[in-house]
Design a protein around this motif. Structure first.
Motif, mmCIF file in Angstrom:
data_model
loop_
_atom_site.group_PDB
_atom_site.id
_atom_site.type_symbol
_atom_site.label_atom_id
_atom_site.label_comp_id
_atom_site.label_asym_id
_atom_site.label_seq_id
_atom_site.Cartn_x
_atom_site.Cartn_y
_atom_site.Cartn_z
ATOM 1 N N SER A 134 0.690 -1.175 -0.168
ATOM 2 C CA SER A 134 -0.061 -0.074 0.050
ATOM 3 C C SER A 134 0.849 1.051 0.135
ATOM 4 N N ARG A 135 1.891 1.315 0.692
ATOM 5 C CA ARG A 135 3.003 2.369 0.863
ATOM 6 C C ARG A 135 3.472 2.825 -0.590
ATOM 7 N N PHE A 136 4.080 1.451 -1.208
ATOM 8 C CA PHE A 136 4.546 1.675 -2.635
ATOM 9 C C PHE A 136 3.439 2.174 -3.612
ATOM 10 N N ARG A 137 2.169 1.831 -3.271
ATOM 11 C CA ARG A 137 1.109 1.963 -4.406
ATOM 12 C C ARG A 137 0.767 3.475 -3.995
ATOM 13 N N ARG A 138 0.789 3.987 -2.942
ATOM 14 C CA ARG A 138 0.468 5.573 -2.726
ATOM 15 C C ARG A 138 1.774 6.489 -3.515
ATOM 16 N N GLU A 139 2.942 5.803 -3.585
ATOM 17 C CA GLU A 139 4.015 6.549 -4.189
ATOM 18 C C GLU A 139 3.880 6.278 -5.892
#
Length: 433
Positions: A305-310
Protein backbone atom coordinates in the motif's frame (compact mmCIF):
# COMPACT_ATOMS: atom_id res chain seq x y z
CA UNK A 1 22.51 -39.76 7.78
CA UNK A 2 24.65 -42.88 7.44
CA UNK A 3 27.12 -41.09 5.16
CA UNK A 4 27.54 -38.37 7.79
CA UNK A 5 28.13 -40.99 10.48
CA UNK A 6 30.59 -43.04 8.42
CA UNK A 7 32.49 -39.93 7.40
CA UNK A 8 32.76 -38.50 10.92
CA UNK A 9 35.95 -38.40 12.95
CA UNK A 10 34.17 -40.20 15.81
CA UNK A 11 33.32 -43.19 13.59
CA UNK A 12 36.83 -43.39 12.17
CA UNK A 13 38.49 -43.22 15.58
CA UNK A 14 36.12 -45.84 17.00
CA UNK A 15 36.65 -48.05 13.93
CA UNK A 16 40.43 -47.73 14.25
CA UNK A 17 40.44 -48.71 17.93
CA UNK A 18 37.93 -51.54 17.40
CA UNK A 19 39.98 -52.88 14.48
CA UNK A 20 43.15 -52.87 16.56
CA UNK A 21 41.40 -54.54 19.49
CA UNK A 22 39.75 -57.22 17.33
CA UNK A 23 43.01 -57.91 15.50
CA UNK A 24 44.82 -58.20 18.84
CA UNK A 25 42.15 -60.54 20.21
CA UNK A 26 42.31 -62.73 17.11
CA UNK A 27 46.10 -62.94 17.29
CA UNK A 28 45.99 -63.69 21.03
CA UNK A 29 43.34 -66.38 20.49
CA UNK A 30 45.41 -67.93 17.69
CA UNK A 31 48.52 -67.94 19.87
CA UNK A 32 46.61 -69.47 22.78
CA UNK A 33 45.18 -72.20 20.53
CA UNK A 34 48.61 -72.88 19.03
CA UNK A 35 50.18 -73.22 22.46
CA UNK A 36 47.30 -75.41 23.60
CA UNK A 37 47.82 -77.76 20.67
CA UNK A 38 51.53 -77.94 21.41
CA UNK A 39 50.81 -78.73 25.07
CA UNK A 40 48.23 -81.42 24.22
CA UNK A 41 50.52 -82.95 21.62
CA UNK A 42 53.35 -83.12 24.12
CA UNK A 43 51.10 -84.76 26.73
CA UNK A 44 49.89 -87.28 24.15
CA UNK A 45 53.44 -87.96 23.01
CA UNK A 46 54.61 -88.59 26.57
CA UNK A 47 51.62 -90.87 27.17
CA UNK A 48 52.48 -92.92 24.06
CA UNK A 49 56.11 -93.26 25.09
CA UNK A 50 55.24 -94.15 28.68
CA UNK A 51 52.67 -96.72 27.55
CA UNK A 52 55.06 -98.36 25.08
CA UNK A 53 57.85 -98.42 27.64
CA UNK A 54 55.55 -99.95 30.25
CA UNK A 55 54.26 -102.62 27.84
CA UNK A 56 57.73 -103.56 26.61
CA UNK A 57 58.96 -103.98 30.18
CA UNK A 58 55.87 -105.98 31.11
CA UNK A 59 55.90 -108.32 28.08
CA UNK A 60 59.66 -108.82 27.89
CA UNK A 61 60.43 -112.55 28.07
CA UNK A 62 56.85 -113.69 27.39
CA UNK A 63 55.97 -116.08 24.61
CA UNK A 64 53.25 -115.07 22.10
CA UNK A 65 50.46 -116.84 24.02
CA UNK A 66 51.46 -115.20 27.29
CA UNK A 67 51.64 -111.81 25.57
CA UNK A 68 48.13 -112.25 24.19
CA UNK A 69 46.76 -113.27 27.58
CA UNK A 70 48.48 -110.31 29.15
CA UNK A 71 47.04 -107.89 26.57
CA UNK A 72 43.55 -109.37 26.96
CA UNK A 73 43.78 -108.56 30.63
CA UNK A 74 45.48 -105.17 30.05
CA UNK A 75 43.12 -103.77 27.40
CA UNK A 76 40.16 -102.07 29.10
CA UNK A 77 37.57 -99.57 27.81
CA UNK A 78 38.51 -95.92 28.26
CA UNK A 79 42.26 -96.71 28.57
CA UNK A 80 45.06 -97.11 25.99
CA UNK A 81 44.81 -100.48 24.26
CA UNK A 82 47.47 -102.45 22.39
CA UNK A 83 45.76 -104.40 19.59
CA UNK A 84 47.14 -106.80 17.01
CA UNK A 85 48.14 -105.33 13.65
CA UNK A 86 45.21 -106.97 11.88
CA UNK A 87 42.65 -105.42 14.26
CA UNK A 88 42.04 -102.53 11.87
CA UNK A 89 40.39 -104.73 9.24
CA UNK A 90 36.88 -104.20 10.59
CA UNK A 91 37.45 -100.60 11.71
CA UNK A 92 36.27 -97.56 9.72
CA UNK A 93 38.49 -94.49 9.95
CA UNK A 94 37.89 -90.82 9.22
CA UNK A 95 39.39 -89.53 5.96
CA UNK A 96 41.50 -86.92 7.80
CA UNK A 97 43.42 -86.87 11.05
CA UNK A 98 42.74 -84.13 13.60
CA UNK A 99 45.48 -81.59 14.07
CA UNK A 100 46.81 -83.17 17.28
CA UNK A 101 46.98 -86.57 15.56
CA UNK A 102 48.98 -85.14 12.67
CA UNK A 103 51.36 -83.39 15.05
CA UNK A 104 51.86 -86.62 17.06
CA UNK A 105 52.51 -88.74 13.95
CA UNK A 106 55.03 -86.22 12.64
CA UNK A 107 56.87 -86.11 15.97
CA UNK A 108 56.95 -89.89 16.36
CA UNK A 109 58.18 -90.26 12.78
CA UNK A 110 60.94 -87.76 13.45
CA UNK A 111 62.03 -89.23 16.79
CA UNK A 112 61.81 -92.90 15.73
CA UNK A 113 63.31 -92.16 12.30
CA UNK A 114 60.63 -94.16 10.50
CA UNK A 115 57.22 -93.34 8.98
CA UNK A 116 54.41 -93.74 11.49
CA UNK A 117 50.89 -94.51 10.38
CA UNK A 118 48.03 -92.97 12.32
CA UNK A 119 44.27 -93.10 11.88
CA UNK A 120 41.31 -91.50 13.59
CA UNK A 121 38.08 -93.40 14.11
CA UNK A 122 35.13 -94.15 16.36
CA UNK A 123 34.36 -97.35 18.22
CA UNK A 124 31.00 -97.46 19.96
CA UNK A 125 30.62 -93.92 21.32
CA UNK A 126 34.32 -93.19 21.76
CA UNK A 127 36.76 -91.32 19.54
CA UNK A 128 40.11 -93.06 19.20
CA UNK A 129 43.53 -92.42 17.72
CA UNK A 130 45.19 -95.49 16.19
CA UNK A 131 48.98 -95.35 15.98
CA UNK A 132 51.06 -98.07 14.29
CA UNK A 133 53.90 -99.05 16.66
CA UNK A 134 56.38 -101.90 17.23
CA UNK A 135 56.66 -103.55 20.63
CA UNK A 136 59.50 -106.11 21.04
CA UNK A 137 59.87 -106.13 17.21
CA UNK A 138 56.23 -107.03 16.65
CA UNK A 139 53.68 -104.73 14.91
CA UNK A 140 50.71 -103.51 16.94
CA UNK A 141 48.10 -100.76 16.95
CA UNK A 142 48.26 -98.50 19.96
CA UNK A 143 44.69 -97.22 20.40
CA UNK A 144 44.42 -94.05 22.51
CA UNK A 145 41.05 -92.71 23.70
CA UNK A 146 40.62 -89.21 22.31
CA UNK A 147 37.80 -87.93 24.53
CA UNK A 148 39.83 -85.42 26.55
CA UNK A 149 41.83 -84.13 23.59
CA UNK A 150 39.51 -81.57 22.02
CA UNK A 151 40.46 -80.37 18.57
CA UNK A 152 38.16 -77.31 18.69
CA UNK A 153 38.61 -73.95 20.32
CA UNK A 154 38.03 -73.85 24.05
CA UNK A 155 34.66 -72.27 24.78
CA UNK A 156 35.88 -70.26 27.76
CA UNK A 157 38.73 -68.78 25.74
CA UNK A 158 36.37 -67.74 22.96
CA UNK A 159 33.90 -66.24 25.42
CA UNK A 160 36.66 -64.31 27.15
CA UNK A 161 37.86 -62.93 23.82
CA UNK A 162 34.35 -61.85 22.83
CA UNK A 163 33.73 -60.18 26.19
CA UNK A 164 37.08 -58.41 26.00
CA UNK A 165 36.38 -57.25 22.44
CA UNK A 166 32.92 -55.96 23.46
CA UNK A 167 34.32 -54.13 26.46
CA UNK A 168 37.11 -52.66 24.33
CA UNK A 169 34.54 -51.54 21.72
CA UNK A 170 32.50 -49.70 24.34
CA UNK A 171 35.64 -48.17 25.81
CA UNK A 172 36.84 -47.17 22.34
CA UNK A 173 33.50 -45.53 21.54
CA UNK A 174 33.60 -43.56 24.78
CA UNK A 175 37.23 -42.61 24.13
CA UNK A 176 36.43 -41.48 20.57
CA UNK A 177 33.38 -39.53 21.78
CA UNK A 178 35.43 -37.73 24.45
CA UNK A 179 38.01 -36.73 21.82
CA UNK A 180 35.57 -35.66 19.11
CA UNK A 181 33.03 -33.95 21.36
CA UNK A 182 35.01 -30.67 21.64
CA UNK A 183 35.62 -30.72 17.88
CA UNK A 184 31.89 -31.22 17.26
CA UNK A 185 31.21 -28.19 19.45
CA UNK A 186 33.65 -26.12 17.38
CA UNK A 187 31.92 -27.30 14.17
CA UNK A 188 28.50 -26.38 15.57
CA UNK A 189 29.75 -23.00 16.73
CA UNK A 190 31.28 -22.36 13.29
CA UNK A 191 27.90 -23.09 11.68
CA UNK A 192 26.26 -20.53 13.98
CA UNK A 193 28.99 -18.00 13.20
CA UNK A 194 28.58 -18.58 9.45
CA UNK A 195 24.82 -18.05 9.88
CA UNK A 196 25.40 -14.62 11.36
CA UNK A 197 24.89 -15.54 15.03
CA UNK A 198 27.57 -15.05 17.65
CA UNK A 199 27.98 -18.49 19.27
CA UNK A 200 28.61 -19.12 22.93
CA UNK A 201 32.30 -19.68 23.80
CA UNK A 202 33.35 -23.25 23.09
CA UNK A 203 34.57 -25.10 26.25
CA UNK A 204 38.34 -25.42 26.04
CA UNK A 205 38.57 -29.06 27.11
CA UNK A 206 40.12 -32.23 25.76
CA UNK A 207 43.62 -32.94 24.43
CA UNK A 208 46.09 -30.10 24.06
CA UNK A 209 45.55 -29.71 20.31
CA UNK A 210 41.77 -29.63 20.74
CA UNK A 211 42.02 -27.10 23.57
CA UNK A 212 44.20 -24.93 21.36
CA UNK A 213 41.68 -25.23 18.51
CA UNK A 214 38.80 -24.19 20.79
CA UNK A 215 40.83 -21.31 22.23
CA UNK A 216 41.77 -19.98 18.79
CA UNK A 217 38.19 -20.33 17.56
CA UNK A 218 36.81 -18.42 20.56
CA UNK A 219 39.39 -15.70 20.00
CA UNK A 220 38.58 -15.51 16.27
CA UNK A 221 34.82 -15.38 16.90
CA UNK A 222 35.28 -12.60 19.48
CA UNK A 223 37.45 -10.57 17.12
CA UNK A 224 34.95 -11.02 14.28
CA UNK A 225 32.11 -9.93 16.56
CA UNK A 226 34.06 -6.86 17.69
CA UNK A 227 34.88 -5.99 14.09
CA UNK A 228 31.23 -6.40 13.04
CA UNK A 229 30.08 -4.29 15.98
CA UNK A 230 32.55 -1.52 15.11
CA UNK A 231 31.46 -1.65 11.47
CA UNK A 232 27.79 -1.36 12.46
CA UNK A 233 28.55 1.58 14.73
CA UNK A 234 30.58 3.27 12.03
CA UNK A 235 27.91 2.80 9.35
CA UNK A 236 25.08 3.82 11.63
CA UNK A 237 26.98 6.85 12.98
CA UNK A 238 28.14 8.01 9.56
CA UNK A 239 24.68 7.56 8.06
CA UNK A 240 23.04 9.41 10.94
CA UNK A 241 25.49 12.29 10.65
CA UNK A 242 24.86 12.56 6.90
CA UNK A 243 21.09 12.69 7.19
CA UNK A 244 21.10 16.00 9.10
CA UNK A 245 23.00 18.11 6.50
CA UNK A 246 21.04 16.43 3.69
CA UNK A 247 17.78 17.40 5.36
CA UNK A 248 19.03 21.01 5.74
CA UNK A 249 20.06 21.12 2.09
CA UNK A 250 16.68 19.86 0.93
CA UNK A 251 14.83 22.32 3.16
CA UNK A 252 17.00 25.22 1.95
CA UNK A 253 16.40 24.35 -1.70
CA UNK A 254 12.65 24.05 -1.22
CA UNK A 255 12.52 27.50 0.44
CA UNK A 256 14.41 29.18 -2.40
CA UNK A 257 12.85 30.52 -5.57
CA UNK A 258 12.31 28.03 -8.37
CA UNK A 259 15.27 27.54 -10.65
CA UNK A 260 15.78 25.24 -13.65
CA UNK A 261 18.13 23.01 -11.64
CA UNK A 262 16.09 22.87 -8.44
CA UNK A 263 14.15 19.72 -9.36
CA UNK A 264 17.30 17.81 -10.31
CA UNK A 265 19.08 18.95 -7.14
CA UNK A 266 16.15 17.81 -4.98
CA UNK A 267 16.17 14.44 -6.77
CA UNK A 268 19.88 14.05 -6.07
CA UNK A 269 19.32 14.85 -2.39
CA UNK A 270 16.50 12.27 -2.24
CA UNK A 271 18.83 9.73 -3.87
CA UNK A 272 21.54 10.49 -1.32
CA UNK A 273 18.99 10.13 1.48
CA UNK A 274 17.87 6.77 0.09
CA UNK A 275 21.48 5.56 -0.05
CA UNK A 276 22.08 6.72 3.52
CA UNK A 277 18.92 4.92 4.61
CA UNK A 278 20.20 1.74 2.95
CA UNK A 279 23.48 2.07 4.84
CA UNK A 280 21.50 2.19 8.07
CA UNK A 281 19.40 -0.82 7.03
CA UNK A 282 22.53 -2.73 6.09
CA UNK A 283 24.05 -2.04 9.51
CA UNK A 284 20.84 -3.09 11.27
CA UNK A 285 20.58 -6.25 9.16
CA UNK A 286 23.52 -7.72 11.09
CA UNK A 287 21.64 -7.41 14.37
CA UNK A 288 19.74 -10.50 15.54
CA UNK A 289 16.43 -9.33 17.01
CA UNK A 290 13.87 -11.47 18.80
CA UNK A 291 11.57 -13.49 16.58
CA UNK A 292 7.85 -13.12 17.25
CA UNK A 293 4.66 -14.47 15.62
CA UNK A 294 3.99 -12.45 12.49
CA UNK A 295 1.11 -12.34 9.97
CA UNK A 296 3.11 -12.10 6.75
CA UNK A 297 0.11 -11.15 4.61
CA UNK A 298 -0.73 -8.13 6.79
CA UNK A 299 2.87 -6.89 6.68
CA UNK A 300 3.05 -7.34 2.89
CA UNK A 301 -0.25 -5.50 2.41
CA UNK A 302 1.04 -2.54 4.43
CA UNK A 303 4.28 -2.29 2.43
CA UNK A 304 2.51 -2.72 -0.93
CA UNK A 305 0.00 0.00 0.00
CA UNK A 306 2.84 2.42 0.77
CA UNK A 307 4.52 1.83 -2.59
CA UNK A 308 1.15 2.06 -4.40
CA UNK A 309 0.55 5.46 -2.81
CA UNK A 310 3.88 6.54 -4.26
CA UNK A 311 2.57 5.71 -7.73
CA UNK A 312 4.10 2.29 -8.24
CA UNK A 313 2.18 -0.30 -10.28
CA UNK A 314 2.26 -3.15 -7.75
CA UNK A 315 -0.37 -5.60 -6.56
CA UNK A 316 -0.55 -8.29 -3.88
CA UNK A 317 -1.53 -11.87 -4.65
CA UNK A 318 -2.46 -13.37 -1.31
CA UNK A 319 -3.01 -17.11 -1.78
CA UNK A 320 -2.86 -17.87 1.93
CA UNK A 321 -2.60 -16.14 5.28
CA UNK A 322 0.43 -17.78 6.89
CA UNK A 323 1.90 -16.96 10.25
CA UNK A 324 5.58 -17.45 11.06
CA UNK A 325 8.17 -16.49 13.65
CA UNK A 326 10.07 -13.48 12.32
CA UNK A 327 11.45 -10.02 13.01
CA UNK A 328 8.77 -7.69 11.64
CA UNK A 329 11.11 -4.71 11.04
CA UNK A 330 13.64 -6.93 9.25
CA UNK A 331 10.99 -8.41 6.94
CA UNK A 332 9.63 -4.93 6.23
CA UNK A 333 13.13 -3.79 5.21
CA UNK A 334 13.46 -6.95 3.09
CA UNK A 335 10.25 -6.41 1.14
CA UNK A 336 10.85 -2.66 0.82
CA UNK A 337 14.27 -3.25 -0.76
CA UNK A 338 12.87 -5.84 -3.17
CA UNK A 339 10.10 -3.46 -4.28
CA UNK A 340 12.54 -0.57 -4.56
CA UNK A 341 14.78 -2.69 -6.80
CA UNK A 342 11.78 -3.71 -8.90
CA UNK A 343 10.74 -0.04 -9.27
CA UNK A 344 14.24 1.13 -10.21
CA UNK A 345 15.44 -1.74 -12.37
CA UNK A 346 12.34 -3.72 -13.42
CA UNK A 347 9.20 -3.10 -15.43
CA UNK A 348 5.56 -3.03 -14.30
CA UNK A 349 3.41 -4.67 -13.35
CA UNK A 350 5.10 -5.81 -10.14
CA UNK A 351 3.49 -8.68 -8.22
CA UNK A 352 4.01 -9.58 -4.56
CA UNK A 353 2.85 -13.16 -4.04
CA UNK A 354 2.36 -15.05 -0.77
CA UNK A 355 1.60 -18.77 -0.73
CA UNK A 356 1.76 -21.58 1.77
CA UNK A 357 3.67 -24.81 1.04
CA UNK A 358 4.27 -27.88 3.21
CA UNK A 359 6.57 -26.79 6.03
CA UNK A 360 7.34 -23.36 4.57
CA UNK A 361 5.98 -20.01 3.41
CA UNK A 362 7.02 -18.52 0.08
CA UNK A 363 7.24 -14.75 -0.47
CA UNK A 364 7.86 -13.73 -4.10
CA UNK A 365 8.39 -10.40 -5.86
CA UNK A 366 7.92 -10.59 -9.64
CA UNK A 367 8.65 -7.83 -12.14
CA UNK A 368 8.60 -7.89 -15.94
CA UNK A 369 12.00 -6.36 -16.60
CA UNK A 370 15.15 -7.97 -17.99
CA UNK A 371 16.19 -9.26 -14.56
CA UNK A 372 19.75 -10.24 -13.67
CA UNK A 373 21.74 -12.57 -15.94
CA UNK A 374 22.29 -15.98 -14.38
CA UNK A 375 26.06 -15.56 -14.23
CA UNK A 376 25.75 -12.39 -12.11
CA UNK A 377 23.06 -13.50 -9.67
CA UNK A 378 25.38 -14.86 -7.00
CA UNK A 379 27.62 -11.79 -7.02
CA UNK A 380 24.53 -9.52 -6.91
CA UNK A 381 23.94 -10.65 -3.32
CA UNK A 382 27.31 -9.30 -2.16
CA UNK A 383 27.44 -5.87 -0.47
CA UNK A 384 28.26 -2.85 -2.67
CA UNK A 385 27.92 -4.92 -5.86
CA UNK A 386 26.57 -2.69 -8.62
CA UNK A 387 25.03 -4.13 -11.78
CA UNK A 388 24.08 -0.87 -13.53
CA UNK A 389 25.05 -2.02 -17.00
CA UNK A 390 22.76 -5.05 -16.59
CA UNK A 391 19.81 -3.29 -14.94
CA UNK A 392 19.58 -0.23 -17.14
CA UNK A 393 20.23 2.59 -14.65
CA UNK A 394 22.70 3.67 -11.98
CA UNK A 395 23.85 1.05 -9.55
CA UNK A 396 22.61 2.77 -6.40
CA UNK A 397 24.46 1.79 -3.26
CA UNK A 398 24.71 -1.90 -4.10
CA UNK A 399 23.18 -2.85 -0.75
CA UNK A 400 19.57 -3.73 -1.62
CA UNK A 401 19.98 -7.45 -2.30
CA UNK A 402 22.75 -7.71 0.31
CA UNK A 403 20.26 -6.55 2.97
CA UNK A 404 17.70 -9.04 1.66
CA UNK A 405 20.25 -11.86 1.76
CA UNK A 406 21.21 -11.12 5.36
CA UNK A 407 17.61 -11.00 6.55
CA UNK A 408 16.87 -14.29 4.80
CA UNK A 409 19.88 -15.91 6.42
CA UNK A 410 18.87 -14.66 9.88
CA UNK A 411 15.47 -16.32 9.42
CA UNK A 412 16.96 -19.61 8.14
CA UNK A 413 15.25 -19.01 4.81
CA UNK A 414 16.26 -19.69 1.22
CA UNK A 415 16.66 -17.00 -1.45
CA UNK A 416 16.44 -17.83 -5.17
CA UNK A 417 16.55 -15.64 -8.29
CA UNK A 418 14.81 -17.17 -11.32
CA UNK A 419 13.20 -16.33 -14.65
CA UNK A 420 9.50 -17.18 -14.91
CA UNK A 421 7.24 -16.60 -17.95
CA UNK A 422 9.14 -13.57 -19.34
CA UNK A 423 9.44 -12.14 -15.83
CA UNK A 424 12.13 -11.95 -13.16
CA UNK A 425 11.22 -13.58 -9.85
CA UNK A 426 12.85 -13.17 -6.44
CA UNK A 427 11.58 -16.00 -4.25
CA UNK A 428 12.13 -16.40 -0.51
CA UNK A 429 11.08 -19.49 1.45
CA UNK A 430 10.75 -19.21 5.22
CA UNK A 431 10.30 -22.28 7.46
CA UNK A 432 7.00 -22.22 9.30
CA UNK A 433 8.46 -23.84 12.45
Amino acid sequence: MLSKLFGSLFFRLALLVVTVVVATQLFTTWMAEHERFKLLERQLYIQVLDTLSFLEDSMNGMNPQERQEYLDNYNRPGLPNLLPYNADKSQKFEPELPKIGRMLAERLSHDLNEPIQAHFGRRADHRELWVHVHVLDQAYWLVIPFGRYRDKMIGSLLQSSLIAALFATLLASLFAWRITRPISRVVQASRELAGGTMPKPVPETGPREVRLLAHNFNRMALELDNAARERRLMLAGLSHDLRTPLTRLKLTLEMQADTPDQHDMLSDIDELSRIVRQFIDFARAEESNRLEPLALADLAASVVSRFRREGMDVRLEQRSEPELLADALALERLLSNLLENARRYGQPPVIVRIEQQPGEVELSVIDHGKGIPAEFRESALAPFERLAEHRGTDGGSGLGLAIVSRVVKQHNGKLTLTDENDAFKVSIRFPTA
